[in-house]
Write a protein that holds these residues in place. Structure first.
Motif, mmCIF file in Angstrom:
data_model
loop_
_atom_site.group_PDB
_atom_site.id
_atom_site.type_symbol
_atom_site.label_atom_id
_atom_site.label_comp_id
_atom_site.label_asym_id
_atom_site.label_seq_id
_atom_site.Cartn_x
_atom_site.Cartn_y
_atom_site.Cartn_z
ATOM 1 N N VAL A 1 44.196 -15.532 -36.619
ATOM 2 C CA VAL A 1 45.612 -15.416 -36.960
ATOM 3 C C VAL A 1 46.470 -16.034 -35.864
ATOM 4 O O VAL A 1 47.455 -16.732 -36.138
ATOM 5 C CB VAL A 1 46.003 -13.944 -37.191
ATOM 6 C CG1 VAL A 1 47.509 -13.796 -37.315
ATOM 7 C CG2 VAL A 1 45.318 -13.412 -38.449
ATOM 8 N N GLU A 2 46.110 -15.815 -34.604
ATOM 9 C CA GLU A 2 46.863 -16.384 -33.484
ATOM 10 C C GLU A 2 46.921 -17.905 -33.585
ATOM 11 O O GLU A 2 47.965 -18.517 -33.368
ATOM 12 C CB GLU A 2 46.241 -15.977 -32.154
ATOM 13 C CG GLU A 2 47.004 -16.504 -30.938
ATOM 14 C CD GLU A 2 46.312 -16.212 -29.622
ATOM 15 O OE1 GLU A 2 46.909 -16.492 -28.573
ATOM 16 O OE2 GLU A 2 45.164 -15.706 -29.652
ATOM 17 N N GLY A 3 45.781 -18.513 -33.907
ATOM 18 C CA GLY A 3 45.745 -19.961 -34.044
ATOM 19 C C GLY A 3 46.590 -20.460 -35.195
ATOM 20 O O GLY A 3 47.325 -21.445 -35.070
ATOM 21 N N LEU A 4 46.513 -19.772 -36.321
ATOM 22 C CA LEU A 4 47.303 -20.173 -37.484
ATOM 23 C C LEU A 4 48.791 -20.016 -37.211
ATOM 24 O O LEU A 4 49.600 -20.862 -37.600
ATOM 25 C CB LEU A 4 46.894 -19.339 -38.711
ATOM 26 C CG LEU A 4 45.476 -19.610 -39.243
ATOM 27 C CD1 LEU A 4 45.077 -18.550 -40.255
ATOM 28 C CD2 LEU A 4 45.383 -21.000 -39.858
ATOM 29 N N GLU A 5 49.162 -18.944 -36.529
ATOM 30 C CA GLU A 5 50.573 -18.723 -36.233
ATOM 31 C C GLU A 5 51.096 -19.710 -35.191
ATOM 32 O O GLU A 5 52.293 -19.977 -35.135
ATOM 33 C CB GLU A 5 50.803 -17.289 -35.776
ATOM 34 C CG GLU A 5 50.619 -16.273 -36.901
ATOM 35 C CD GLU A 5 51.053 -14.875 -36.515
ATOM 36 O OE1 GLU A 5 51.172 -14.598 -35.307
ATOM 37 O OE2 GLU A 5 51.256 -14.057 -37.438
ATOM 38 N N ALA A 6 50.203 -20.269 -34.377
ATOM 39 C CA ALA A 6 50.610 -21.281 -33.398
ATOM 40 C C ALA A 6 50.834 -22.636 -34.049
ATOM 41 O O ALA A 6 51.382 -23.542 -33.414
ATOM 42 C CB ALA A 6 49.558 -21.403 -32.297
ATOM 43 N N GLY A 7 50.419 -22.767 -35.316
ATOM 44 C CA GLY A 7 50.675 -24.011 -36.028
ATOM 45 C C GLY A 7 49.454 -24.726 -36.561
ATOM 46 O O GLY A 7 49.560 -25.851 -37.055
ATOM 47 N N ALA A 8 48.271 -24.083 -36.483
ATOM 48 C CA ALA A 8 47.067 -24.717 -37.033
ATOM 49 C C ALA A 8 47.150 -24.781 -38.552
ATOM 50 O O ALA A 8 47.746 -23.916 -39.197
ATOM 51 C CB ALA A 8 45.824 -23.939 -36.619
ATOM 52 N N ASP A 9 46.560 -25.820 -39.122
ATOM 53 C CA ASP A 9 46.535 -25.968 -40.573
ATOM 54 C C ASP A 9 45.309 -25.314 -41.186
ATOM 55 O O ASP A 9 45.316 -24.944 -42.359
ATOM 56 C CB ASP A 9 46.560 -27.452 -40.944
ATOM 57 C CG ASP A 9 47.846 -28.122 -40.500
ATOM 58 O OD1 ASP A 9 48.770 -28.227 -41.324
ATOM 59 O OD2 ASP A 9 47.940 -28.514 -39.326
ATOM 60 N N ASP A 10 44.251 -25.177 -40.395
ATOM 61 C CA ASP A 10 43.018 -24.564 -40.897
ATOM 62 C C ASP A 10 42.153 -24.241 -39.686
ATOM 63 O O ASP A 10 42.474 -24.598 -38.547
ATOM 64 C CB ASP A 10 42.295 -25.524 -41.841
ATOM 65 C CG ASP A 10 41.361 -24.799 -42.813
ATOM 66 O OD1 ASP A 10 41.115 -23.589 -42.609
ATOM 67 O OD2 ASP A 10 40.878 -25.443 -43.753
ATOM 68 N N TYR A 11 41.047 -23.561 -39.934
ATOM 69 C CA TYR A 11 40.098 -23.272 -38.860
ATOM 70 C C TYR A 11 38.693 -23.270 -39.438
ATOM 71 O O TYR A 11 38.489 -23.019 -40.625
ATOM 72 C CB TYR A 11 40.402 -21.919 -38.202
ATOM 73 C CG TYR A 11 40.166 -20.750 -39.123
ATOM 74 C CD1 TYR A 11 38.931 -20.127 -39.192
ATOM 75 C CD2 TYR A 11 41.183 -20.291 -39.954
ATOM 76 C CE1 TYR A 11 38.701 -19.080 -40.064
ATOM 77 C CE2 TYR A 11 40.967 -19.254 -40.828
ATOM 78 C CZ TYR A 11 39.723 -18.641 -40.876
ATOM 79 O OH TYR A 11 39.513 -17.623 -41.754
#
Length: 228
Positions: free
Chosen positions: A92-102
């Motif tokens: 969630v932290e990565g997505l909220e930082a602006g990632a499009d996917d993981y």
């Protein structure tokens, strides 16, 4: 896949970095690599890419910080985080930082290729600009955290904006609850709550305007669709 599609691989594991470069090149991508966040930032400052594959955990400048700096500079290039962390909060932290996917390690190249194609399709559907999205009378500027309807500004919380962005990005298509859970909250399972429905209700309330129709359609038993 044409070689014009350029990918920057940022991965501190030299063996995995080289393997990904070979596999992606074999699929027809143009590939450049970096083994830490610092050289990645330098490369991104002078060159343009279609997708960035970004390792989350790196020793000098870790992936989420690279991502935050990219978005702060207005770089809207799609980013897929490569992470060995299975914790929901980390995703969630990565997505909220602006990632499009993981993608969670270990992964198969076919899965990674599918994720790359998906973010490229989304970018193409929005005219190459993943930062500003339009559907009907609604505009969403992801990087500026700005939403308008019929030209009037609407205040949204971060999660509400991410949810609206996904709906607008795929306007005219039905998104299942599972798809929204994965893209917005970063879960790879459907939690035993009505979290999607609650946030959809909030979105409808915030987008409501006199004389204008509800832009979000409920497809019973499936999910939701933003009316284009």
């Amino acid at each position: 896949m044409p070689a014009a599609v350029r990918i920057l691989v940022v991965e501190d594991d030299a063996q995995l970095n080289a393997l990904l470069a070979r596999q992606l090149a074999a699929l027809g991508y143009g590939v450049e690599t970096a083994e830490d966040g610092r050289p990645a930032i330098a490369i991104l400052a002078r060159e343009k890419f279609d997708v960035v594959l970004l390792d989350r955990m790196m020793p000098v400048i870790e992936g989420v910080e690279v991502l935050r700096r990219m978005r702060a500079e207005g770089v809207a290039t799609p980013v897929i985080l490569l992470t060995a962390l299975g914790l929901t909060q980390e995703r969630v932290e990565g997505l909220e930082a602006g990632a499009d996917d993981y993608v969670v390690k270990p992964f198969e190249i076919d899965e990674l290729n599918a994720r790359i194609r998906a973010v490229l399709r989304r970018r193409s559907a929005t005219g190459g600009d993943t930062a500003t999205l339009h559907a009907g009378d609604v505009m969403v500027s992801v990087l500026r955290h700005r939403v308008t309807r019929a030209g009037k500004p609407i205040e949204l919380q971060k999660t509400e904006l991410k949810l609206l962005a996904e709906l607008v990005r795929e306007a005219g298509s039905v998104l299942s609850r599972k798809m929204l859970i994965e893209r917005v909250w970063g879960y790879d399972f459907v939690p035993a709550t009505n979290i999607v429905d609650v946030h959809i209700l909030k979105l409808r309330q915030r987008l409501e305007m006199p004389g204008l129709p509800d832009p979000i359609a409920t497809v019973r038993g499936v999910g939701y669709m933003f009316r284009a």
